[in-house]
Write a protein that holds these residues in place. Structure first.
Motif, PDB file in Angstrom:
ATOM      1  N   VAL A 134     -78.005  18.368   6.185  1.00 52.14           N
ATOM      2  CA  VAL A 134     -78.673  19.647   5.919  1.00 52.14           C
ATOM      3  C   VAL A 134     -79.853  19.839   6.863  1.00 52.14           C
ATOM      4  O   VAL A 134     -80.034  20.897   7.471  1.00 52.14           O
ATOM      5  N   ARG A 135     -80.658  18.807   7.001  1.00 46.30           N
ATOM      6  CA  ARG A 135     -81.861  18.907   7.838  1.00 46.30           C
ATOM      7  C   ARG A 135     -81.506  19.168   9.297  1.00 46.30           C
ATOM      8  O   ARG A 135     -82.128  20.012   9.954  1.00 46.30           O
ATOM      9  N   LYS A 141     -79.899  25.280  13.782  1.00 47.69           N
ATOM     10  CA  LYS A 141     -79.886  26.731  13.610  1.00 47.69           C
ATOM     11  C   LYS A 141     -81.121  27.365  14.250  1.00 47.69           C
ATOM     12  O   LYS A 141     -81.038  28.391  14.920  1.00 47.69           O
ATOM     13  N   ILE A 142     -82.263  26.713  14.059  1.00 41.90           N
ATOM     14  CA  ILE A 142     -83.511  27.230  14.627  1.00 41.90           C
ATOM     15  C   ILE A 142     -83.493  27.127  16.140  1.00 41.90           C
ATOM     16  O   ILE A 142     -83.821  28.072  16.860  1.00 41.90           O
ATOM     17  N   ASP A 151     -86.735  36.115  12.878  1.00 39.34           N
ATOM     18  CA  ASP A 151     -85.836  35.222  12.132  1.00 39.34           C
ATOM     19  C   ASP A 151     -86.155  33.761  12.424  1.00 39.34           C
ATOM     20  O   ASP A 151     -86.233  32.933  11.511  1.00 39.34           O
ATOM     21  N   LYS A 152     -86.333  33.463  13.695  1.00 42.66           N
ATOM     22  CA  LYS A 152     -86.638  32.090  14.087  1.00 42.66           C
ATOM     23  C   LYS A 152     -88.009  31.683  13.561  1.00 42.66           C
ATOM     24  O   LYS A 152     -88.197  30.553  13.095  1.00 42.66           O
ATOM     25  N   LEU A 153     -88.952  32.606  13.615  1.00 35.19           N
ATOM     26  CA  LEU A 153     -90.312  32.337  13.147  1.00 35.19           C
ATOM     27  C   LEU A 153     -90.312  31.970  11.663  1.00 35.19           C
ATOM     28  O   LEU A 153     -90.935  30.989  11.248  1.00 35.19           O
ATOM     29  N   ASN A 154     -89.576  32.744  10.859  1.00 34.41           N
ATOM     30  CA  ASN A 154     -89.515  32.483   9.419  1.00 34.41           C
ATOM     31  C   ASN A 154     -88.808  31.172   9.106  1.00 34.41           C
ATOM     32  O   ASN A 154     -89.265  30.390   8.268  1.00 34.41           O
ATOM     33  N   LEU A 155     -87.675  30.942   9.753  1.00 31.66           N
ATOM     34  CA  LEU A 155     -86.933  29.695   9.522  1.00 31.66           C
ATOM     35  C   LEU A 155     -87.773  28.477   9.893  1.00 31.66           C
ATOM     36  O   LEU A 155     -87.844  27.504   9.141  1.00 31.66           O
ATOM     37  N   PHE A 156     -88.402  28.546  11.054  1.00 31.99           N
ATOM     38  CA  PHE A 156     -89.224  27.437  11.514  1.00 31.99           C
ATOM     39  C   PHE A 156     -90.383  27.184  10.556  1.00 31.99           C
ATOM     40  O   PHE A 156     -90.670  26.037  10.197  1.00 31.99           O
TER      41      PHE A 156
END
Length: 282
Positions: A134-135, A141-142, A151-156
């Protein structure tokens, strides 16, 4: 099953008339046509009816073939409820949400399940075995998002704990360079949250090499009401860092005042975690 058919099913199970079920929200005649699929109900009215009758949105929406506005409402509810459960360290609630998403017809279900699994990983205690699959999937994905977009900012921001400190610093520097002078308030808010997280991870590892850089950039951002929480946390880490170098008890008093403010404004769980962090680093 349509929305009208499902509303009727829930209403009959509760033994309510149409007037009782939609009381004060829409007219009885209008609601009657909703049940017959002759009228389309708005997202706002549907949510209000569900809340009025104590019907969980998750249970309702997962039985529908979600489309358009209703799918959007489901996703917003999903994100808000997962975050709320996480901030209250409510692992059971996150697991329940995951089960509901698993049974839903939401688009991109696998992506949402992966994100929820990420939150469950963060909630694990130090002695619990990490799910590396999962990790690594979240890290991939990031990294596979080519540019630092929202999107990348939020995921990160959500999953920084899965990276080593150097990788976190590298990505954060890129984010600072792109958004520090932005007029996009939402992006700047996430940027502040990222800097909060990086300060936490740096101090946790007793690595103060980047702390002044992070704090100085955070203080460049304007004072806005929506930034208050994050700027408060920046102040907490700033004074904790000052204490680390100067051993000035006044800095600890400021940290404790910030913790007290958190608890008084309804963030008791977060305030308690901050208090434990402070006690472990003084």
């Amino acid at each position: 099953m349509t929305i009208g058919e499902l509303l009727k099913e829930y209403r009959l199970k509760k033994g309510l008339t149409q007037k009782q079920f939609a009381d004060g929200i829409v007219s009885t005649s209008y609601y009657s046509k909703v049940e017959k699929n002759e009228h389309r109900i708005t997202v706002e009215d549907l949510v209000t009816i569900l809340e009025h009758n104590d019907i969980a949105m998750w249970s309702f929406f997962r039985k529908l073939s979600l489309k358009g506005d209703f799918q959007h409402e489901y996703i917003i509810k999903l994100e808000n409820d997962v975050l709320d459960a996480y901030y209250h360290s409510d692992k059971k609630k996150v697991e329940e949400i995951r089960e509901d998403v698993e049974e839903s017809t939401v688009s991109n279900k696998d992506e949402y399940l992966l994100t929820i699994d990420g939150w469950l990983e963060i909630l694990k205690k130090d002695d619990e075995e990490p799910n590396l699959e999962v990790r690594n999937a979240l890290k991939d994905k990031i990294f596979n998002i080519p540019d630092i977009n929202k999107d990348k900012l939020n995921l990160f921001c959500n999953f920084m704990e899965f990276y080593d400190l150097e990788s976190n610093v590298m990505i954060t520097k890129n984010a600072i360079n792109k958004f520090i002078d932005s007029n996009d308030t939402e992006s700047q808010e996430v940027l502040l949250a990222i800097m909060d997280n990086l300060l936490y991870l740096s101090i946790k590892e007793n690595n103060f090499n980047y702390v002044n850089y992070i704090i100085s950039n955070a203080e460049k951002l304007p004072l806005k009401p929506q930034f208050y929480f994050y700027q408060n946390i920046i102040s907490f880490y700033k004074h904790l860092t000052n204490y680390h170098f100067n051993d000035n008890k006044d800095d600890i008093d400021v940290c404790r005042a910030i913790i007290k403010s958190m608890k008084l404004t309804g963030m008791k769980s977060y305030g308690t975690e901050l208090e434990e962090f402070l006690n472990n680093h003084i």
